[in-house]
Design a protein around this motif. Structure first.
Motif, PDB file in Angstrom:
ATOM      1  N   ILE B 300      41.261  66.003  21.000  1.00 23.41           N
ATOM      2  CA  ILE B 300      40.491  67.097  20.410  1.00 23.41           C
ATOM      3  C   ILE B 300      39.232  66.532  19.737  1.00 23.41           C
ATOM      4  CG2 ILE B 300      40.497  68.780  18.513  1.00 23.41           C
ATOM      5  CD1 ILE B 300      42.164  69.649  20.825  1.00 23.41           C
ATOM      6  N   GLU B 301      38.126  67.269  19.886  1.00 25.79           N
ATOM      7  CA  GLU B 301      36.924  66.882  19.155  1.00 25.79           C
ATOM      8  C   GLU B 301      36.725  67.803  17.964  1.00 25.79           C
ATOM      9  OE1 GLU B 301      33.515  66.522  21.637  1.00 25.79           O
ATOM     10  OE2 GLU B 301      34.558  65.165  23.013  1.00 25.79           O
ATOM     11  N   PHE B 302      36.398  67.215  16.857  1.00 28.89           N
ATOM     12  CA  PHE B 302      36.184  67.997  15.642  1.00 28.89           C
ATOM     13  C   PHE B 302      34.695  68.081  15.361  1.00 28.89           C
ATOM     14  CE2 PHE B 302      40.409  66.354  15.585  1.00 28.89           C
ATOM     15  CZ  PHE B 302      41.177  67.392  15.083  1.00 28.89           C
ATOM     16  N   GLU B 303      34.340  69.110  14.619  1.00 24.54           N
ATOM     17  CA  GLU B 303      32.924  69.314  14.292  1.00 24.54           C
ATOM     18  C   GLU B 303      32.717  68.995  12.817  1.00 24.54           C
ATOM     19  OE1 GLU B 303      29.788  73.095  14.223  1.00 24.54           O
ATOM     20  OE2 GLU B 303      31.898  73.396  14.696  1.00 24.54           O
ATOM     21  N   GLU B 304      31.624  68.386  12.507  1.00 21.38           N
ATOM     22  CA  GLU B 304      31.365  68.055  11.108  1.00 21.38           C
ATOM     23  C   GLU B 304      30.588  69.169  10.425  1.00 21.38           C
ATOM     24  OE1 GLU B 304      30.192  63.980   9.886  1.00 21.38           O
ATOM     25  OE2 GLU B 304      28.414  64.960   9.043  1.00 21.38           O
ATOM     26  N   GLY B 305      30.947  69.422   9.181  1.00 22.58           N
ATOM     27  CA  GLY B 305      30.169  70.338   8.369  1.00 22.58           C
ATOM     28  C   GLY B 305      29.664  69.563   7.176  1.00 22.58           C
ATOM     29  N   SER B 306      28.588  70.043   6.558  1.00 23.56           N
ATOM     30  CA  SER B 306      28.184  69.348   5.350  1.00 23.56           C
ATOM     31  C   SER B 306      27.513  70.318   4.392  1.00 23.56           C
ATOM     32  CB  SER B 306      27.264  68.179   5.679  1.00 23.56           C
ATOM     33  OG  SER B 306      25.965  68.645   5.908  1.00 23.56           O
ATOM     34  N   VAL B 307      27.615  69.997   3.131  1.00 17.33           N
ATOM     35  CA  VAL B 307      27.036  70.849   2.111  1.00 17.33           C
ATOM     36  C   VAL B 307      26.554  69.931   0.989  1.00 17.33           C
ATOM     37  CG1 VAL B 307      29.285  71.188   0.990  1.00 17.33           C
ATOM     38  CG2 VAL B 307      27.487  72.854   0.615  1.00 17.33           C
ATOM     39  N   ARG B 308      25.465  70.301   0.356  1.00 16.51           N
ATOM     40  CA  ARG B 308      24.951  69.488  -0.743  1.00 16.51           C
ATOM     41  C   ARG B 308      25.421  70.120  -2.053  1.00 16.51           C
ATOM     42  NH1 ARG B 308      20.891  65.350  -1.572  1.00 16.51           N
ATOM     43  NH2 ARG B 308      20.955  65.283   0.704  1.00 16.51           N
ATOM     44  N   LEU B 309      26.199  69.383  -2.827  1.00  9.60           N
ATOM     45  CA  LEU B 309      26.684  69.932  -4.094  1.00  9.60           C
ATOM     46  C   LEU B 309      25.632  69.715  -5.177  1.00  9.60           C
ATOM     47  CD1 LEU B 309      30.432  68.762  -4.215  1.00  9.60           C
ATOM     48  CD2 LEU B 309      29.476  70.891  -3.275  1.00  9.60           C
TER      49      LEU B 309
END
Lengths: 112, 388
Positions: B300-309
């Protein structure tokens, strides 16, 4: 609780799942499904129209049934997910693991 | 199943009579009879046939009488019920026999219809006793299993928060009676990076606890190699898929916080995404990213998410035990109540206040209803040094 099933003219086993698939009901449901699918040949359609709740233990029923069938070159599909259950499938990512159809007819058409 | 009955009497006539009266039930294998002439012989028979269900014994016999035999029966480890045959009106002996554990009595001359009823009743009682004993054995085994699972679960949870000024962490897990297989984890990957995870294993008890321990170890081990979030989940997933006969799986939300910049990268294996409580007064789920529960399908391939805190922002991670807590009316707590609660926390955000407050809110909602899943939460607040 006993789970109902029947076989279509085209030889697909349609199994109607119960209202709650959680840690408490899952072992019994799994046992009944295992009996049905090992007793009879053909593809399997799991109909969830009556299923209001599926927990992570309930999801396991779908996984192990699908693995068992796949290892015997038999197909499985799922149909008629209610919104709440559909959400559980979506979060766990299982929407991409199973063939899911909104109606029984579509599911049967795919399984023939 | 054939029920085995031992008849103890010094009069040989009884043997012939019983074989004749019960011939149908003997032929249909419903009953099997054994015969002994006195107490000693009876004990010898019982030793050779431990599966004898019931003893029907006369009282007056040579060598060892029926009353002594009753005493001996009590010492046997097996559950065997005794019925005595006494002279009509012999209340003294009947009393003594009952005191020594006889289940019932029949009087001479034997009325065979009555005897049959008595045998049925006695065997019925015996079955209930045995079922009870079996149930209590099973229950004990189950309780032990649950305690073991509980200890396993507790032993893998990290015990102390990393001491870093840039972050504040608070976690809480309230295990269900039969252990749902939740876990959380946090660890410093290097000087600047903190890894956090929350996970839920499908299933209950020891199997779930074992799978949980394996998942947590693989996750931590892989994460500490310094791989990015997507690679970590992909790798752990492939490892969990090997020989996964039980079709176990685990949902995992895993993220890495860069404590210098506040950037939070995450990947999700079929879990609820984290919720972000922001200093600018918003409460929202982090965007969903592609991925499925770990252990289901290899490759399975996963997708990255990102957020700036921003300084003061808080990430709240939870398992389905929270949103699927049920009250006595069989209603679920649901995401909406959780979000509403979190929105009420924006005035003064701290991880401890959010987690303990949510726990209290869920428990008030659930009331007396028994909960069947672990309730697990992790809150991480970003508070960089130069901003305080």
């Amino acid at each position: 609780m006993s789970i109902e099933h029947f076989i279509t003219d085209t030889g697909v086993i349609v199994i109607s799942l119960n209202d709650r698939l959680d840690a408490r009901s899952a072992p019994d449901v799994q046992r009944q499904i295992d009996e049905i699918i090992s007793d009879k040949q053909g593809s399997v359609l799991l109909d969830c129209r009556d299923t209001a709740y599926v927990s992570s233990a309930g999801l396991r029923v779908f996984i192990s049934t699908s693995k068992w069938l796949k290892s015997r070159q038999r197909k499985m599909a799922v149909c008629c997910l209610r919104e709440s259950v559909s959400e559980v499938f979506a979060i766990s990512g299982f929407t991409s693991v199973f063939d899911i159809f909104s109606t029984r007819e579509e599911g049967l058409a795919k399984l023939v | 199943m054939t029920r085995k009955i031992l008849v103890v009497d010094d009069e040989p006539d009884l043997e012939a009579l019983i074989l004749q009266k019960f011939r149908r039930k003997i032929r249909s294998s419903e009953f099997e009879f054994f015969f002994a002439r006195n107490g000693l012989e009876a004990l010898a028979k019982l030793q050779n046939h431990e599966d004898i269900d019931m003893v029907l014994t006369d009282i007056n016999m040579p060598e060892m009488d029926g009353l002594t035999l009753l005493e001996e029966l009590l010492k046997l480890p097996t559950l065997t019920k005794a019925v005595v045959v006494s002279a009509y009106g012999d209340m003294n002996n009947i009393r003594t026999a009952m005191n020594r554990g006889a289940f019932d009595f029949v009087t001479k001359p034997i009325d065979f219809r009555d005897l049959e009823v008595t045998i049925d009743k006695t065997l019925g009682e015996l079955k209930a006793l045995r079922d009870g004993r079996r149930a209590s054995d099973t229950l004990n085994a189950l309780q032990q299993e649950m305690e073991l699972a509980g200890r396993l679960q507790q032993s893998i949870l990290p015990k102390s928060y990393p001491v870093r000024e840039e972050i504040s962490l608070f976690t809480k897990m309230v295990p269900a009676k039969d252990i749902g297989g939740d876990f959380f984890d946090y660890f410093l990957i290097d000087e600047d990076h903190l890894g956090i995870a929350i996970a839920d294993v499908s299933g209950k008890g020891v199997t779930a606890a074992m799978f949980m321990a394996v998942s947590r170890t693989l996750l931590r081990f892989t994460a500490l190699q310094g791989l990015d979030v997507v690679a970590v989940l992909a790798h752990v997933n492939n490892l969990l898929c090997i020989d996964n006969e039980m079709s176990m799986f685990v949902t995992v939300f895993y993220g890495i916080l860069d404590m210098q910049t506040g950037e939070f990268r995450y990947a999700n294996g079929g879990h609820f995404p984290a919720i972000k409580l922001s200093q600018n007064r918003t409460v929202e789920f982090l965007p969903r990213t592609r991925g499925i529960a770990l252990g289901v399908m290899e490759g399975i391939e996963f997708e990255e998410g990102s957020v700036r805190l921003a300084p003061g922002d808080l990430l709240y991670l939870f398992t389905d035990g929270i949103v699927e807590a049920e009250n006595t009316k069989s209603e679920f707590f649901e995401e909406k109540r959780l979000m509403d609660f979190l929105r009420g926390q924006l005035e003064e955000i701290t991880p401890e206040k959010v987690v303990t407050g949510a726990q209290k809110f869920v428990e008030e909602f659930a009331g007396d209803a028994e909960q069947f899943d672990d309730m697990t939460q992790l809150a991480l607040q970003y508070r960089p040094v130069n901003n305080r």
